[in-house]
Design an enzyme around this catalytic site. Structure first.
Site, PDB file in Angstrom:
ATOM      1  N   HIS A 111     -26.399 -23.811  -6.502  1.00 31.73           N
ATOM      2  CA  HIS A 111     -25.218 -23.885  -7.375  1.00 31.73           C
ATOM      3  C   HIS A 111     -24.135 -24.633  -6.591  1.00 31.73           C
ATOM      4  O   HIS A 111     -23.468 -24.055  -5.735  1.00 31.73           O
ATOM      5  CB  HIS A 111     -24.787 -22.447  -7.708  1.00 31.73           C
ATOM      6  CG  HIS A 111     -23.623 -22.326  -8.636  1.00 31.73           C
ATOM      7  ND1 HIS A 111     -23.743 -21.828  -9.915  1.00 31.73           N
ATOM      8  CD2 HIS A 111     -22.309 -22.604  -8.481  1.00 31.73           C
ATOM      9  CE1 HIS A 111     -22.550 -21.796 -10.497  1.00 31.73           C
ATOM     10  NE2 HIS A 111     -21.661 -22.269  -9.634  1.00 31.73           N
TER      11      HIS A 111
ATOM     12  N   ARG B 268     -19.820 -20.487 -19.326  1.00 33.11           N
ATOM     13  CA  ARG B 268     -19.286 -19.373 -18.524  1.00 33.11           C
ATOM     14  C   ARG B 268     -18.481 -19.918 -17.341  1.00 33.11           C
ATOM     15  O   ARG B 268     -17.269 -19.848 -17.314  1.00 33.11           O
ATOM     16  CB  ARG B 268     -20.435 -18.470 -18.042  1.00 33.11           C
ATOM     17  CG  ARG B 268     -19.953 -17.128 -17.464  1.00 33.11           C
ATOM     18  CD  ARG B 268     -19.483 -17.169 -16.026  1.00 33.11           C
ATOM     19  NE  ARG B 268     -20.517 -17.561 -15.085  1.00 33.11           N
ATOM     20  CZ  ARG B 268     -20.299 -17.737 -13.794  1.00 33.11           C
ATOM     21  NH1 ARG B 268     -19.078 -17.569 -13.294  1.00 33.11           N
ATOM     22  NH2 ARG B 268     -21.269 -18.137 -12.986  1.00 33.11           N
ATOM     23  N   ASP B 269     -19.160 -20.484 -16.372  1.00 33.59           N
ATOM     24  CA  ASP B 269     -18.490 -20.945 -15.154  1.00 33.59           C
ATOM     25  C   ASP B 269     -17.558 -22.100 -15.458  1.00 33.59           C
ATOM     26  O   ASP B 269     -16.540 -22.289 -14.789  1.00 33.59           O
ATOM     27  CB  ASP B 269     -19.551 -21.361 -14.121  1.00 33.59           C
ATOM     28  CG  ASP B 269     -19.036 -21.295 -12.692  1.00 33.59           C
ATOM     29  OD1 ASP B 269     -17.883 -20.895 -12.497  1.00 33.59           O
ATOM     30  OD2 ASP B 269     -19.794 -21.635 -11.775  1.00 33.59           O
TER      31      ASP B 269
ATOM     32  N   CYS C 153     -13.346 -21.992  -9.540  1.00 34.98           N
ATOM     33  CA  CYS C 153     -13.367 -20.546  -9.301  1.00 34.98           C
ATOM     34  C   CYS C 153     -11.939 -20.037  -9.203  1.00 34.98           C
ATOM     35  O   CYS C 153     -11.148 -20.563  -8.418  1.00 34.98           O
ATOM     36  CB  CYS C 153     -14.116 -20.230  -8.010  1.00 34.98           C
ATOM     37  SG  CYS C 153     -14.079 -18.482  -7.551  1.00 34.98           S
TER      38      CYS C 153
ATOM     39  N   ASN D 202     -18.136 -27.496 -11.370  1.00 36.88           N
ATOM     40  CA  ASN D 202     -19.551 -27.517 -11.020  1.00 36.88           C
ATOM     41  C   ASN D 202     -20.060 -28.947 -11.079  1.00 36.88           C
ATOM     42  O   ASN D 202     -19.498 -29.799 -11.761  1.00 36.88           O
ATOM     43  CB  ASN D 202     -20.350 -26.709 -12.051  1.00 36.88           C
ATOM     44  CG  ASN D 202     -19.989 -25.250 -12.055  1.00 36.88           C
ATOM     45  OD1 ASN D 202     -20.602 -24.452 -11.369  1.00 36.88           O
ATOM     46  ND2 ASN D 202     -18.985 -24.886 -12.838  1.00 36.88           N
TER      47      ASN D 202
ATOM     48  N   HIS E 255     -20.680 -27.050  -6.313  1.00 36.69           N
ATOM     49  CA  HIS E 255     -19.447 -27.599  -6.880  1.00 36.69           C
ATOM     50  C   HIS E 255     -19.204 -28.955  -6.217  1.00 36.69           C
ATOM     51  O   HIS E 255     -19.715 -29.230  -5.136  1.00 36.69           O
ATOM     52  CB  HIS E 255     -18.278 -26.639  -6.662  1.00 36.69           C
ATOM     53  CG  HIS E 255     -18.353 -25.427  -7.539  1.00 36.69           C
ATOM     54  ND1 HIS E 255     -17.409 -25.139  -8.513  1.00 36.69           N
ATOM     55  CD2 HIS E 255     -19.265 -24.427  -7.613  1.00 36.69           C
ATOM     56  CE1 HIS E 255     -17.744 -24.021  -9.140  1.00 36.69           C
ATOM     57  NE2 HIS E 255     -18.871 -23.577  -8.604  1.00 36.69           N
TER      58      HIS E 255
END
Length: 301
Positions: A208, A16-17, A241, A250, A210
């Protein structure tokens, strides 16, 4: 350290990310094959897609089909990002186990990302949270830009706590705190955790990070010393993002595993299978992924 955990859970957010910001579209068939590989690595949760309007994130336009086609491992929870009731309806049809709702601690980033103020976002998310819980789904609340915002600069712990407390009140099961632009340093992590852990048990907190400025591993080490046991990571260091200019991927699942296993912390995840899944998606994207551990293992193979 006394607080450092014996076991850490990594949620794999690469599908997803990781993919949401990629210009190259990965076919549904390849996404399914890749997620099936990830399902057999030992990870216990995979965030496999996002049920947002495809015009905003075309890379994940096939979320429903992917959800229907993946081979479900009974030991894995399959979750997805869900922005609104329409997204939830599609996600439930695709067979999610968990829903993730999302907003920012920064007013400007929230407006850019969701096109709503923070106060306008709460009722939209509450409707999704309540409906998902009625369907028996676990709900995670993502709070972005908890340290710094690309538009507003430094974000105070008070701004984060305002959003955090409201999401808890509205019924989320846990909260993922996001260093969206990858700018945080350990002292910022300490300041935020000092406040957050007064309000919520540490096993319900997910971090979370990055790795834009190479600080993600240092920040994870700091979090471990606070007893945090849950982190979002992306295989190979995929990600970024769309609404945070310059944000890198990430933190790489591969690199975090090297840290954790080196510290003697168990994860239940098999490094070799993570390596194989990393190489698979790297080849499909046609570019080298940023994980240092991945590069080292490829070089020594």
């Amino acid at each position: 350290m006394e607080n450092r955990p014996d076991f850490v859970q990594l949620k794999e957010v690469g599908p997803r990310d990781g993919l949401q910001n990629e210009k190259k579209f990965i076919s549904t068939e390849d996404k399914v094959a890749w997620i099936d590989m990830l399902s057999n690595t030992g990870v216990t949760e995979i965030e496999y897609s996002s049920f947002v309007n495809p015009k905003w994130i075309p890379a994940l336009a096939d979320a429903k089909e992917v959800g229907k086609r993946i081979k479900r491992n009974p030991n894995v929870r399959y979750s997805a990002l869900v922005p609104n009731m329409k997204g939830l309806e599609n996600a439930i049809e695709a067979g999610i186990d968990g829903a993730s709702v999302f907003m920012s601690a920064s007013e400007t980033h929230n407006m850019k990302n969701i096109n709503k103020t923070i106060d306008q976002t709460f009722p939209v998310l509450k409707e999704v949270i309540v409906a998902a819980k009625e369907e028996g789904k676990k709900v995670t609340g993502y709070v972005s830009t908890v340290f710094d915002c690309p538009y507003e600069g430094s974000i105070s712990p008070e701004q984060v706590i305002r959003v955090f407390d409201r999401l808890i009140e509205d019924g989320v099961d846990d909260i993922s705190l996001g260093d969206t632009i990858g700018s945080a340093v350990p002292s910022q992590v300490e300041s935020l955790l000092d406040e957050i852990l007064k309000r919520f048990p540490k096993d319900k907190i997910i971090l979370h990070f990055h790795d834009t400025r190479g600080m993600a591993i240092a920040n994870i080490m700091t979090s471990l010393n606070y007893g945090i046991t849950r982190f979002d990571t992306a295989i190979g260091g995929l990600g970024g993002c769309p609404y945070a200019p310059g944000a890198a991927g990430n933190v790489a699942t591969n690199d975090v595993l090297y840290l954790l296993h080196g510290l003697g912390i168990k994860t239940g995840i098999q490094d070799k299978k993570i390596q194989e899944a990393s190489i698979f998606i790297q080849n499909k994207l046609g570019k080298k992924l940023p994980s240092r551990s991945l590069a080292y293992m490829e070089g020594s193979a």
